[in-house]
Each structure stands twice: as structure tokens, then as C-alpha cells.
Design an enzyme around this catalytic site. Structure first.
Site, PDB file in Angstrom:
ATOM      1  N   SER A 354       0.786  -1.245   0.000  1.00  0.00           N
ATOM      2  CA  SER A 354       0.000   0.000   0.000  1.00  0.00           C
ATOM      3  C   SER A 354       0.814   1.289   0.000  1.00  0.00           C
ATOM      4  O   SER A 354       0.247   2.370  -0.197  1.00  0.00           O
ATOM      5  CB  SER A 354      -0.941   0.005   1.201  1.00  0.00           C
ATOM      6  OG  SER A 354      -1.887  -1.038   1.079  1.00  0.00           O
ATOM      7  N   THR A 355       2.115   1.238   0.221  1.00  0.00           N
ATOM      8  CA  THR A 355       2.903   2.473   0.149  1.00  0.00           C
ATOM      9  C   THR A 355       2.880   3.058  -1.265  1.00  0.00           C
ATOM     10  O   THR A 355       3.113   4.250  -1.447  1.00  0.00           O
ATOM     11  CB  THR A 355       4.364   2.224   0.577  1.00  0.00           C
ATOM     12  OG1 THR A 355       4.870   1.072  -0.101  1.00  0.00           O
ATOM     13  CG2 THR A 355       4.470   2.028   2.082  1.00  0.00           C
TER      14      THR A 355
END
Length: 637
Positions: A354-355
Site C-alpha cells: 500500500s505504500t
């Protein structure tokens, strides 16, 4: 005249002419044809070139704290061309005999020289060559063994039983001991022993910044006289990348001898002084590096992992302030290099999870497809043609900022879908993914960011799969948002400095491209700050007294050998920066395959707490002033 006598005279003359012609031909061959071979042979016995290594430049941190420096050392070699020459060996025996005579020290130098020459003649006339050589070797061993820290029989074995004409009997001798040995060789006129100066590299903090600093190794070079010398050369990290600046230029000193084997003064061209290498000033702060290394080690131990990295960057200029990779090694002893020399911060490629969601979200803002308050329907499951996009942790009507705060996969996919494949991947590449960052270190992995042909792959790319990244790329990408929207080239070298302090070259801030506007970057900072507040996935990234921005990442590991994904294998990460309103640093933490069972294996539970500890200590080290009241920590989620 007797006819027979005349014939004999003619034959004799012919023989004499033939012999003289042969002699003349031989002289012509020696003087013209074979002169180079004989000159080389003569030079080997009566001409010596001493290698004078250049002092390798130092590597220092941004505050000029030494990281790597050079220590002069020497090696003592045996030259059997001289050692086994009775004419040369007799000189030391003559000096020994003369020095034992009464009144020797009171004689003027010219009379001492004549006396030694007389005794040499007597020794050469009275002793067999092999006896002279054996006496000289015994005399030399008696004088050199103790200063070398060797037994006499050990030194004799090395001298007599080592193959070759030129070989070392002791290496890396400290300067003070080497100077004492030189005095013995010179004062007692020992022949057949030569010194080779060299430099030993020493690292003041050998377990800090190991992959970044790198190390040196010996390379062999052959001199014109056939002797082999060993030169230090960079093999890894900064030592290798900046070899041409650090190395300097080696020098030489020539020694010539007369027909009697005595050293004669060299001419003005017999000395070429070495030129020292330049000092390399890095952008890293060794104090920050120590903080990062300590907390990374502690985090790996706590969460039962062996691999990971932390990268700290200044988002204003792209300077790398600290960079640590694990596993690592000791720069001075270099054990287990094969297993531990992999630079995770530059060479590890993995799917980030998700970064990566900053790409779809910031692009959607930049393209004015949404505003921070835009609300998007994010059900737990979205059914596309032949695939689904799911998010089990959050759902419903979410604002743009809540999509980031709760790390919603469906919301990010919808934003990426509005952008379209072409526009989305333009932003992926503009953020620096899929290509090397350009940092001045070798071996950097470019990652992967190929434009997908299948809709399912595009959907996965929106929330952290189907894209391969490196830690340095992630730190650079978050510097875009922490800065003013520009992607900067990561800078590890601040300046090249001469020994007198003169700056020879510096490396200014270098912009790779503009990714988003300053206004969009500011909106993204506001959204990323809410990720660390109550209701966000990174509450454990908070630092008391400061507004922190960041994003968590959790990805199941891809199996490159068998395909598919590794059951129970995760890469967890957190990318953050602070203070939110004027970021002083970006810090990216990634942990590979934590095996802990104490907490859930998510970026918010593992990487975020490590970031919090690092960021708090960095703030104190950088003397950052708190901007927020210090309150009770938020309970773990």
C-alpha cells in the site's frame, strides 16, 4: 720461401679472419640485436624501482567525521638477484668486518669507504662465492629475525625455500617497525632485501554504513623491471564508485648501483613523488547512521527477521542522511561477504503493497479528478470482467483522505481507473519507478514498472502488486510529496576535497523531473498526516510533539522461482516524514519476512513502530523543535 710454410700462413690468416669476423658479428649482435635483453638483465641486477603508493583519500561524513582512512604500512621482500650475488653479498661482510676493527668509528667517511672496498676485495679473493652468500644470509637473518617477530629458522626457511626471485617475507608491517628494519638494512648494508610501501585501509566505525562505504582490495601490477607490486583499489560501495578520485597517483624512486654493487646517487628524474587522492565528503551524518542502524537491528531482532533496510533522505535537496541494510558485515575483517554483501536498500526488488498508493491518489489530485473531500463508494468487493478487487478492512462511502487513511484497495483502484492505464503509468514512471535513481553507488536495481496488458494486472498495480520497487526508490518517491513535488536524484556525495581543505568539486541539487505541483504535494501531506491519527493504519508511527505523515505497506512475497506467492511470507514497510508542515527528513523502513507471532505482520504493526523510534531520535539529533502538545499515546490497533 717454402711452399708448405706459405700455405700454413694462409690457413692461419684465414682462421684468424674468420675468428675476428665471428667476434665482430657477436659484438654487433650484442650491441644492436640483443641490447634490450642485456640492458634488462643488467637493470635487474643494478637498477631497482621502489614503488611509492599514493595516500588514498579519506571518506568522511557531512560533518567531516572520518569513516575510512589510510594507514601507511610496508612489506619487506627478498630479491634473490641481489641476495645470491656474491659481489653484492661481500659488501655487507666487508662492512661487518670493518665495523669490528678498533678505531672504525673515528675514521672519516672516505677512509671508511676505502677500507670496506679493500676488505671486499680480500673476501672475494679468499672465499668461494657460495660461502660468501651463505655467510651473508646468516648475517642478515641474525639482524632481521627479532625485529620481524620471527624465529631464525622460520626466517631462513622462508628465504631459502620460497620459490621465485622476488617474494615477501613479511607484509603490512606498521610504520615504526618498518622504519627500524630500513635502518638495519641501510646501516649494515644488507643486500637482497627491499621494501614496498603500501597503504592499509582502516574503517573507524566498521559496522556502520557498510554497504554504502564499501571496501578496498589488493590488485597486482607489474612494473617495467618485472617485479609485481600490490595496489589498493576500491571493490564495493563508495570506495569503488569514486575510485578515480580516491586513488590518487602512485610515485616511484629509482636506485642505481655501480659495477661494484654500491648504491650511487640518482639523477633528478629518479624520484616521482606520489600524489594523494582526494577526500570524499558524504551526505550522511554518522550520528544519524548510528541511530538508524541501532533501531533497525533492534526491530529485526524483535520481529524475528534477518533482512531489511532503512533510508533517510532530506526532501529539500535529495541528500541521503542515513542508509542501513541488513544483513551486513565488518568492513575491517570482511567475514561472510558472500552472504552479507547484498545491499538491500539498493538491490532488493519487491512488491511494495500500500505504500505505492501515493501514485494513484496524488495523480488523481493533480489531474483534478478529485478533491480532498471527494467521496467515493468503496464496497468490500468490486466485480470486474474476470477478476475482483477486494478490501476486507474498510468499506462504504469514503472521502479521498479516508481512502489513504484506511488504505482502501477498492478506492485506489477506482482512482487509478479514472486516470486510465496510460496516465497512471506516466505517473508511476515520473515518481521514479522502473528505472535507477542515479545514486552514485554501483549495483542499483532498476525495479520493474512495465505497462500491463491485462486489466487484472492494472488493478493490482494500483495498490502495490505487479510493480517491483527498491527502498531507495520509495524514499525518493515520498520525498516528492515531502518536498515541493519534484523528483530529486538521491545524492550520497556532498563534495570532493583536497588535503588542504580546498573543495575541488561539489554536487548540487539535481531535479529529475516535476511530478506534481507544490499545491498537490501540500494536499497529500495533509492526507498522509491523517494516516497516523486515530482511525488510520499508522497510529504507531506517531512521535510525541510532532505531526507525522506517512503510509503503511504490507505485501505477500512473490516467489520468483516457482511463481505465485510465498505462504506466510510478507514484506512490511512504512514511509513517513516529519514535521508535517515543513519536513526535515523522509524515512522509509522495510522489513523482509518478519516471523513474529507477537503482533500481526502488517506494516502498521512492525515497520511503523520502528519508524517512530528512529524519527524521535533523529528529531533530537537534528534539534527539531516540537510543534504539537505531547499527549498520551494512542492505543495499539
Amino acid at each position: 720461401m717454402n711452399r708448405s710454410f706459405q700455405n700454413r700462413c694462409v690457413v692461419l690468416c684465414l682462421i684468424l679472419v674468420i675468428l675476428l669476423s665471428a667476434l665482430s658479428a657477436r659484438l654487433v649482435q650484442i650491441q644492436l640485436v640483443d641490447r634490450h635483453r642485456y640492458a634488462a638483465s643488467s637493470a635487474k641486477a643494478y637498477h631497482r624501482v621502489e614503488h611509492l603508493p599514493a595516500i588514498r583519500g579519506m571518506i568522511v561524513d557531512r560533518n567531516e567525521e572520518p569513516i575510512a582512512k589510510s594507514i601507511p604500512v610496508s612489506s619487506i621482500f627478498v630479491d634473490k638477484n641481489h641476495l645470491l650475488d656474491p659481489k653484492l653479498a661481500s659488501y655487507s661482510l666487508a662492512y661487518k668486518a670493518a665495523a669490528g676493527e678498533a678505531g672504525w668509528k673515528n675514521l672519516p667517511a672516505d677512509k671508511q669507504k676505502r677500507r670496506v672496498s679493500m676488505l671486499r676485495g680480500e673476501i672475494l679473493a679468499s672465499e668461494k662465492p657460495e660461502i660468501i652468500i651463505q655467510k651473508h644470509i646468516a648475517h642478515s637473518i641474525g639482524l632481521l629475525a627479532r625485529p620481524l617477530g620471527m624465529r631464525r629458522d622460520e626466517l631462513r626457511d622462508k628465504i631459502e625455500n620460497t620459490r621465485g626471485k622476488w617474494f615477501p617475507i613479511a607484509k603490512d608491517i606498521p610504520d615504526d617497525i618498518a622504519e627500524r628494519l630500513r635502518e638495519i638494512v641501510d646501516d649494515y648494508h644488507l643486500e637482497g632485501f627491499a621494501f614496498e610501501n603500501s597503504i592499509k585501509r582502516w574503517y573507524t566505525n566498521p559496522t556502520l554504513a557498510t554497504h554504502l562505504t564499501g571496501f578496498t582490495g589488493e590488485v597486482e601490477e607489474k612494473l617495467d623491471n618485472g617485479n609485481v607490486v600490490h595496489r589498493m583499489a576500491g571493490r564495493f560501495g563508495i570506495e569503488s564508485a569514486l575510485e578515480k578520485y580516491l586513488a590518487g597517483r602512485d610515485g616511484r624512486r629509482e636506485h642505481r648501483r655501480d659495477a661494484r654493487g654500491l648504491v650511487v646517487p640518482g639523477d633528478s628524474g629518479s624520484l616521482l613523488p606520489p600524489r594523494a587522492g582526494l577526500n570524499v565528503k558524504l551526505t550522511i551524518d554518522i550520528g544519524m547512521q548510528a541511530i538508524v542502524s541501532e533501531e533497525l537491528e533492534a526491530g529485526l531482532a524483535k520481529y524475528k527477521a534477518t533482512r531489511g533496510a532503512v533510508v533517510v533522505m532530506d526532501p529539500k535537496n535529495g541528500e541521503v542522511l542515513a542508509m542501513a541494510s541488513r544483513p551486513h558485515f565488518d568492513l575491517n575483517f570482511k567475514k561472510n561477504l558472500q552472504d552479507n554483501s547484498f545491499n538491500y536498500a539498493l538491490q532488493a526488488k519487491y512488491e511494495p503493497g500500500s505504500t505505492i498508493k501515493i501514485v494513484a491518489t496524488s495523480a488523481a489530485l493533480e489531474e483534478r479528478l478529485v478533491t480532498p473531500t471527494t467521496v467515493i463508494n468503496c464496497p468490500h468487493v468490486v466485480q470486474e470482467n474476470k477478476f475482483t478487487v477486494t478490501d476486507a478492512h474498510s468499506g462504504g462511502m469514503l472521502s479521498f483522505e479516508q481512502i489513504l487513511q484506511k488504505s482502501n484497495n477498492v478506492g485506489c483502484w477506482k482512482l487509478a481507473k479514472q486516470l486510465g492505464v496510460k496516465r497512471f503509468y506516466e505517473y508511476v514512471h515520473n515518481f521514479g519507478f522502473g528505472e535507477r535513481s542515479g545514486i552514485q553507488l554501483s549495483g542499483e536495481n532498476p525495479g520493474t514498472a512495465a505497462v500491463p496488458t491485462l486489466p487484472i494486472d492494472f488493478s493490482r498495480a494500483a495498490y502495490g502488486y505487479y510493480i517491483g520497487v527498491t527502498p531507495i526508490q520509495m524514499a525518493s518517491a515520498y520525498s516528492v510529496i515531502a518536498g515541493n513535488g519534484e523528483l530529486l536524484k538521491p545524492k550520497i556525495v556532498k563534495a570532493l576535497v583536497a588535503n588542504d581543505g580546498t573543495v575541488i568539486d561539489d554536487f548540487p541539487r539535481e531535479v529529475r523531473n516535476r511530478v506534481i505541483s507544490p499545491a498537490t504535494a501540500k494536499k497529500m501531506r495533509t492526507a498522509l498526516h491523517k494516516v497516523t491519527l486515530k482511525g488510520g493504519t499508522a497510529t504507531q508511527a506517531c512521535v510525541p510533539g510532532f505531526k507525522v505523515c506517512g503510509k503503511t505497506g504490507t505485501a505477500i512475497k512473490h516467489d520468483p522461482k516457482r511463481g505465485g506467492y510465498v505462504k506466510g511470507g510478507y514484506v512490511v514497510s512504512f514511509a513517513g516524514f516529519m514535521p508535517a508542515d515543513n519536513p526535515a527528513f523522509v524515512c522509509y523502513v522495510v522489513i523482509d519476512e518478519p516471523m513474529t507471532t507477537e503482533v500481526s505482520r502488517y506494516g502498521g504493526q512492525i515497520a511503523a513502530p520502528i519508524f517512530s523510534k528512529i524519527a524521535g531520535r533523529l528529531a533530537a539529533h537534528m534539534n527539531l523543535q516540537p510543534t504539537e502538545p505531547i499527549s498520551e499515546p494512542i492505543a495499539n490497533r
